[in-house]
Design an enzyme around this catalytic site. Structure first.
Site, PDB file in Angstrom:
ATOM      1  N   GLY A  29      12.564  -5.082  -4.039  1.00  0.00           N
ATOM      2  CA  GLY A  29      12.152  -4.542  -2.753  1.00  0.00           C
ATOM      3  C   GLY A  29      11.736  -5.652  -1.803  1.00  0.00           C
ATOM      4  CB  ALA A  30      12.623  -9.250  -1.795  1.00  0.00           C
ATOM      5  CG  ASN A 115       8.259   5.782  -4.268  1.00  0.00           C
ATOM      6  OD1 ASN A 115       9.344   5.637  -3.735  1.00  0.00           O
ATOM      7  ND2 ASN A 115       7.125   5.655  -3.605  1.00  0.00           N
ATOM      8  CB  ILE A 138       3.323  -2.890  -4.896  1.00  0.00           C
ATOM      9  CG1 ILE A 138       2.914  -4.313  -5.273  1.00  0.00           C
ATOM     10  CG2 ILE A 138       2.725  -2.492  -3.553  1.00  0.00           C
ATOM     11  CD1 ILE A 138       3.480  -5.379  -4.346  1.00  0.00           C
ATOM     12  CG  ASN A 140       0.915   3.865  -3.756  1.00  0.00           C
ATOM     13  OD1 ASN A 140       0.167   3.715  -4.714  1.00  0.00           O
ATOM     14  ND2 ASN A 140       0.697   3.283  -2.589  1.00  0.00           N
ATOM     15  CG  ASP A 171      -7.857   0.254  -4.165  1.00  0.00           C
ATOM     16  OD1 ASP A 171      -7.520   0.707  -3.054  1.00  0.00           O
ATOM     17  OD2 ASP A 171      -7.354   0.646  -5.238  1.00  0.00           O
ATOM     18  CG  HIS A 198      -3.898   2.202  -5.815  1.00  0.00           C
ATOM     19  ND1 HIS A 198      -4.763   1.355  -5.151  1.00  0.00           N
ATOM     20  CD2 HIS A 198      -2.697   2.096  -5.183  1.00  0.00           C
ATOM     21  CE1 HIS A 198      -4.117   0.754  -4.172  1.00  0.00           C
ATOM     22  NE2 HIS A 198      -2.870   1.198  -4.153  1.00  0.00           N
ATOM     23  CG  MET A 249       0.539  -3.435  -0.723  1.00  0.00           C
ATOM     24  SD  MET A 249      -0.741  -2.773  -1.809  1.00  0.00           S
ATOM     25  CE  MET A 249      -0.916  -4.122  -2.973  1.00  0.00           C
TER      26      MET A 249
END
Length: 347
Positions: A29-30, A115, A138, A140, A171, A198, A249
């Site tokens: 996912g760069a 996802n 990362i 979600n 967080d 999270h 993030m």
């Protein structure tokens, strides 16, 4: 000295005067809103000999751009499903920044439907191409994604709880920033553990353990806790529903990757927070402070003594984490028909 975050060290990186081993880091996912700034920040971490960038769209331009930065190592580009395994081959750390961001009003199940499939695809590819890698998501919803990924790795016969992480460093970053603003001090001097999960009330900053000691009332603690728990929604609303936290993030995730690299390199007293398979509570997956080492998680420091408010909050969040874990496992098991065990032994 044990620090809860490891979050601030990026600002002090100096590759020219640090002796390190060389590692390969792959980012899935760069090309996205998190992936691009994350790739830039990871490029600055000492000890990375190869940075592999993967996305469904072409990453050649991003790789070329990053390769012009005067840092050691090479940057390689990979595209599409057919190049996912080559991108991950031989990686020491795999970071997954791909996936759909949360939209206003989106239910957890809707986000998981998209996802979750991505998590299964990446965990399967990691099992084939780099079964010994540290795998950090990362993507979600983390509370469900990590149990899903764990189930896929178990199906391949290669699950190692020391090597799978849900990145909850944001967080910690938010807690440090909001608390430092409240106390009118530098965030570089704030350390605080964040436990639980999270999402929403599963995020529990242990303000009673803040260093330096928090100077405020019980009402102030409750207000800060609520803001930390709902900080993601704050960003979604500020972006008018067109995006979620990306830059903050990326900053937090890069700091966590640096902690992983320092642990792999054998540095002592590397402690950071993440959501992992855990026996600290009766929830099978739980975020807490972790000591990192050459094989991922080196030890699980026990939970500190908490305030009455924090203990009550912990009791409220644990049933949610247990349910999230069950849902993640159930999601994975629906998709495991084509996954077979891999005869590979981890060191």
């Amino acid at each position: 000295m044990f620090l809860f975050g490891g979050i601030k060290s990026l600002t002090n990186i100096s590759p020219r005067n640090v002796v390190v081993r060389n590692f390969k880091v792959a980012i899935v996912g760069a090309g996205g809103g998190i992936g691009q700034p994350l790739s830039l920040l990871i490029r600055r971490i000492p000890g990375i000999d190869e940075l592999a960038l993967h996305d469904l769209s072409d990453t050649k331009g991003i790789a070329a751009d990053l390769s012009h930065i005067s840092q050691w190592g090479r940057v390689l580009a990979f595209k599409g499903d057919e190049e996912l395994e080559p991108a991950l081959c031989g990686a020491d750390v795999v970071v997954v920044a791909a996936g759909m961001p949360r939209r206003p009003g989106m239910e957890r199940d809707q986000l998981m439907a998209v996802n979750g499939g991505l998590a299964i695809k990446v965990a399967t590819a990691v099992g084939k191409a780099s079964p010994g890698a540290l795998l950090a998501f990362i993507t979600n919803p983390i509370n469900m994604i990590i149990p899903t990924a764990a189930e896929v790795l178990k199906a391949q016969g290669i699950f190692d709880p020391r090597r799978l992480f849900g990145v909850t460093a944001l967080d910690v970053v938010r807690s440090e920033k909001f608390i430092s603003d409240f106390m009118n001090i530098s965030p570089n001097g704030v350390n605080i553990p964040v436990i639980g999960g999270h999402a929403g009330i599963t995020i529990l900053p242990l303000i009673s353990q803040c260093k330096p000691g928090f100077k405020g009332t019980s009402e102030d603690i409750e207000k800060l806790t609520y803001r930390i728990q709902e900080a993601g929604t704050e960003i979604v609303n500020a972006k008018a529903g067109l995006g979620s936290a990306t830059l903050s993030m990326a900053y937090a995730a890069a700091s966590f990757v640096e902690s992983l690299i320092r642990g792999l390199n054998g540095q002592e007293d590397v402690v950071d927070c993440a959501y992992v398979a855990s026996e600290l509570t009766d929830a099978p997956f739980f975020a807490s402070s972790l000591e990192l080492g050459k094989y991922g998680i080196k030890s699980y420091p026990p939970l500190p003594q908490m305030s009455d408010y924090e203990n009550e909050s912990l009791e409220k969040l644990l049933p949610i984490l247990r349910q999230n874990a069950d849902e993640g496992v159930a999601f994975a098991r629906k998709c495991l028909k084509d996954i077979s065990p891999i005869p590979a032994a981890l060191p």
